[in-house]
Design an enzyme around this catalytic site. Structure first.
Site, PDB file in Angstrom:
ATOM      1  N   HIS A 122      74.529  44.366  23.432  1.00 56.32           N
ATOM      2  CA  HIS A 122      74.216  45.488  24.326  1.00 56.32           C
ATOM      3  C   HIS A 122      75.403  45.645  25.275  1.00 56.32           C
ATOM      4  O   HIS A 122      76.083  44.661  25.587  1.00 56.32           O
ATOM      5  CB  HIS A 122      72.944  45.108  25.086  1.00 56.32           C
ATOM      6  CG  HIS A 122      72.360  46.171  25.954  1.00 56.32           C
ATOM      7  ND1 HIS A 122      72.878  46.477  27.186  1.00 56.32           N
ATOM      8  CD2 HIS A 122      71.280  46.967  25.784  1.00 56.32           C
ATOM      9  CE1 HIS A 122      72.134  47.432  27.734  1.00 56.32           C
ATOM     10  NE2 HIS A 122      71.165  47.750  26.909  1.00 56.32           N
ATOM     11  N   ASP A 199      71.857  36.571  26.374  1.00 61.11           N
ATOM     12  CA  ASP A 199      71.144  37.769  26.823  1.00 61.11           C
ATOM     13  C   ASP A 199      69.737  37.686  26.231  1.00 61.11           C
ATOM     14  O   ASP A 199      69.538  37.877  25.030  1.00 61.11           O
ATOM     15  CB  ASP A 199      71.894  39.009  26.320  1.00 61.11           C
ATOM     16  CG  ASP A 199      71.112  40.307  26.518  1.00 61.11           C
ATOM     17  OD1 ASP A 199      69.964  40.241  27.009  1.00 61.11           O
ATOM     18  OD2 ASP A 199      71.641  41.370  26.162  1.00 61.11           O
ATOM     19  N   GLN A 202      65.581  40.869  25.202  1.00 61.14           N
ATOM     20  CA  GLN A 202      64.651  41.246  24.125  1.00 61.14           C
ATOM     21  C   GLN A 202      63.929  40.045  23.525  1.00 61.14           C
ATOM     22  O   GLN A 202      63.184  40.206  22.557  1.00 61.14           O
ATOM     23  CB  GLN A 202      65.413  41.990  23.006  1.00 61.14           C
ATOM     24  CG  GLN A 202      66.127  43.248  23.457  1.00 61.14           C
ATOM     25  CD  GLN A 202      65.167  44.362  23.873  1.00 61.14           C
ATOM     26  OE1 GLN A 202      63.962  44.315  23.604  1.00 61.14           O
ATOM     27  NE2 GLN A 202      65.697  45.370  24.546  1.00 61.14           N
ATOM     28  N   LYS A 225      60.767  44.464  30.988  1.00 62.83           N
ATOM     29  CA  LYS A 225      60.528  44.497  29.544  1.00 62.83           C
ATOM     30  C   LYS A 225      59.411  43.526  29.155  1.00 62.83           C
ATOM     31  O   LYS A 225      59.058  43.417  27.988  1.00 62.83           O
ATOM     32  CB  LYS A 225      61.815  44.148  28.791  1.00 62.83           C
ATOM     33  CG  LYS A 225      62.923  45.190  28.945  1.00 62.83           C
ATOM     34  CD  LYS A 225      64.078  44.892  28.016  1.00 62.83           C
ATOM     35  CE  LYS A 225      65.375  45.553  28.420  1.00 62.83           C
ATOM     36  NZ  LYS A 225      65.422  46.991  28.206  1.00 62.83           N
ATOM     37  N   CYS A 362      72.602  51.879  24.016  1.00 66.28           N
ATOM     38  CA  CYS A 362      73.518  51.061  24.814  1.00 66.28           C
ATOM     39  C   CYS A 362      74.257  50.040  23.957  1.00 66.28           C
ATOM     40  O   CYS A 362      74.495  48.910  24.387  1.00 66.28           O
ATOM     41  CB  CYS A 362      72.798  50.351  25.959  1.00 66.28           C
ATOM     42  SG  CYS A 362      72.023  51.485  27.095  1.00 66.28           S
TER      43      CYS A 362
END
Lengths: 407, 148
Positions: A122, A199, A202, A225, A362
């Site tokens: 991302h 990261d 997600q 999220k 993104c």
């Protein structure tokens, strides 16, 4: 087994019509919806005990501090950090990664050093590294993607060398749904004395994450999220690393002693939390964690896994459908439909009450890798069900017909 | 379920411009080039303008995007070629007002004067798509500025 239909009922926003159709929300990878308990927790804080934290002696201030720090405890347990010192509240994943780049990156990188990324990152896990590479003279190296959107461990072993100081990688791709082998990559990074920055935007919302088991040095994620409010996220970092790092924001809250020409910092984690913190956000995140724990992360993962398999199976029956990414994946499907530009497709679906994302997600370098300008994405969460998938598939068929007919 | 409301957006004439764009390609000789992106969705236009004696002598475009953005580019080039630059800018202003759903009475043109462009009027009802429609026009305006 948790009844997922009763879970769905706890999200008031889902009970509405959009453009004359019941809302089918399939954009949780962008942001998830919030259960009543989270909305109430934020509202209760403002209605009943809004006060600043870590200061003063009055009662409401104590409640607010308990709420804020209590949330940190919950985060610590949720990701199995070894101490609350390792849990820093930030504005979100982007701020968390920028903090590592600006602090750890600036102090540890010099000309000739390398930062290793993947081509599926991302923008928020690319640009902070580009900027710090420019400032320090370090170089970026990208792990290539296989046809199916996965990476090969052999490529990681080849690219991570003694010049590598940082490996930055997403746990789950927001476009491909690929689940990266973080534990193996961490081992390879550590063999070369590099750190791994993950990261987790997600992953944390959708699966059980144990930062100690992964042996991640830094791990970043966002509350919004995972059923929590916007504006708050977490930077997890190993205590041994965080202790040696300089804060990046200076001012109130993060200080120990302030003199006219010099100051000292609070201990971890507060030295990284300059200014009045995101109190309501943290309390909301704490409640979101309670909610996810009640459902059980194993149930969340199993539910999404079943939904995404069903979705892929059904979507593949549509003529002209291209689905990107591996078979074994997290709960999202990025796709293109022949003759229908994703923006047009998303507008058509929206007119049927179905919310999907369209665009580059993104991840412009990844879009170029896939050789597409844009794609559409349907992403699932614990409140989605098979009927949502059926409505999506039906909507896609109608969309294809519509755009086929107009020509 | 039906797509009645979509017909406002995707008039046949839009689809025609999308499928068979006018003035798609590259200009030869001296010209101005403007590349413009819509960073939120990835639409991209590469507009080339030949401006001489205060007139838009020729215009061509290349690019990638949804039906609205590409059809709008096709229609824009079609209408501005041969027109004085001043006039092209006035039409652009009118188009922008049309997208914002503003009254068009103060403008020097009637919708009928604009040919196929009037088919894009429905876009104003889809706020998320207005940027798609205005991309080519913004590129044209920037090209004219470059010329100054």
């Amino acid at each position: 087994m948790t009844n997922m239909e009763s879970v769905r009922k706890q999200f008031p926003i889902l009970n509405q019509e959009v453009n004359g159709h019941p809302l089918v929300y399939l954009d949780s990878s962008a942001t998830s919806q919030k259960p009543s308990s989270v909305i109430d927790a934020v509202s209760d804080y403002y209605k009943q005990y809004n006060s600043n934290v870590h200061r003063g002696v009055h009662t409401l201030g104590t409640y607010a501090t308990e709420g804020y720090e209590g949330a940190r405890e919950k985060v610590k347990d949720f990701i199995n950090a070894s101490s609350i010192k390792e849990v820093i509240f930030t504005r979100g994943t982007t701020t968390a990664i920028n903090t590592v780049a600006s602090s750890y990156g600036r102090d540890h990188l010099q000309s000739g050093d390398e930062i290793v990324l993947t081509k599926m990152e991302h923008h928020s896990n690319i640009i902070p590294w580009q900027q710090i590479a420019k400032a320090t003279g370090a170089e970026l190296k990208y792990i290539p993607l296989q046809e199916d959107g996965t990476i090969l461990i052999e490529d990681v072993e080849k690219l991570v060398t003694e010049r590598t100081k940082i490996v930055a990688m997403t746990h789950v791709s927001n476009v491909l749904g690929t689940i990266n082998p973080i534990k193996e990559v961490a081992k390879i990074a550590h063999k070369q004395n590099a750190v791994i920055v993950v990261d987790g935007a997600q992953s944390v919302p959708h699966m059980r994450v144990d930062v100690q088991d992964l042996d991640a040095d830094f791990y970043a994620f966002s509350a919004h999220k995972m059923c929590g409010p916007t504006g708050i996220g977490v930077l997890y970092g190993k205590k041994s690393l965080l202790e040696k790092m300089e804060p990046v924001e200076f001012g109130g809250e993060m200080i120990d002693f302030v003199n006219l020409h010099d100051s000292t910092w609070k201990e971890l984690p507060w030295k990284f939390e300059g200014g009045t913190p995101i109190i309501a956000g943290a309390i909301g995140l704490g409640k979101a964690i309670d909610f996810l724990n009640e459902v059980g992360m194993d149930n969340v993962e199993a539910h999404e896994s079943e939904l995404v398999s069903y979705a892929m199976e059904q979507m593949n029956t549509i003529d002209g459908m291209t689905i990107y990414g591996p078979k074994k994946r997290a709960g999202l499907v990025t796709f293109n439909l022949d003759d229908v530009h994703p923006h047009d497709g998303a507008t058509a679906l929206d007119s049927l009450g179905i919310a999907v994302r369209a665009g580059h997600h993104c991840a412009q370098p990844l879009m170029r890798e896939l050789q597409v300008a844009a794609t559409a994405r349907a992403s699932f969460y614990l409140y989605n069900n098979k009927q949502d998938v059926d409505l999506l598939v039906d909507g896609l068929k109608k969309t294809k017909e519509y755009f086929g007919d107009v020509f | 379920m039906s797509f009645n409301n979509l017909d406002t957006l995707y008039r046949q004439v839009i689809m025609d411009h999308y499928k068979t764009p006018r003035n798609r390609g590259k200009l030869e000789g001296d010209h101005i080039t403007v590349e413009m992106n819509n960073p939120t969705c990835g639409d991209r236009i590469d507009l080339q303008l030949k401006l001489d004696d205060g007139i838009v002598q020729d215009a061509k475009f290349e690019g990638e995007g949804c039906s609205i953005s590409m059809a709008s580019a096709s229609m824009m080039t079609q209408v501005v070629v041969g027109k004085p630059i001043e006039e092209a800018l006035k039409i652009s202003k009118m188009f922008s007002d049309m997208m914002l759903g503003n009254e068009l009475e103060d403008h020097d043109y009637d919708l009928e004067d604009l040919g196929d462009i009037q088919a894009l009027q429905g876009v104003s009802k889809f706020p998320a798509r207005i940027k798609c429609a205005t991309l080519a026009w913004k590129a044209m305006e920037q090209g004219v500025e470059k010329n100054d």
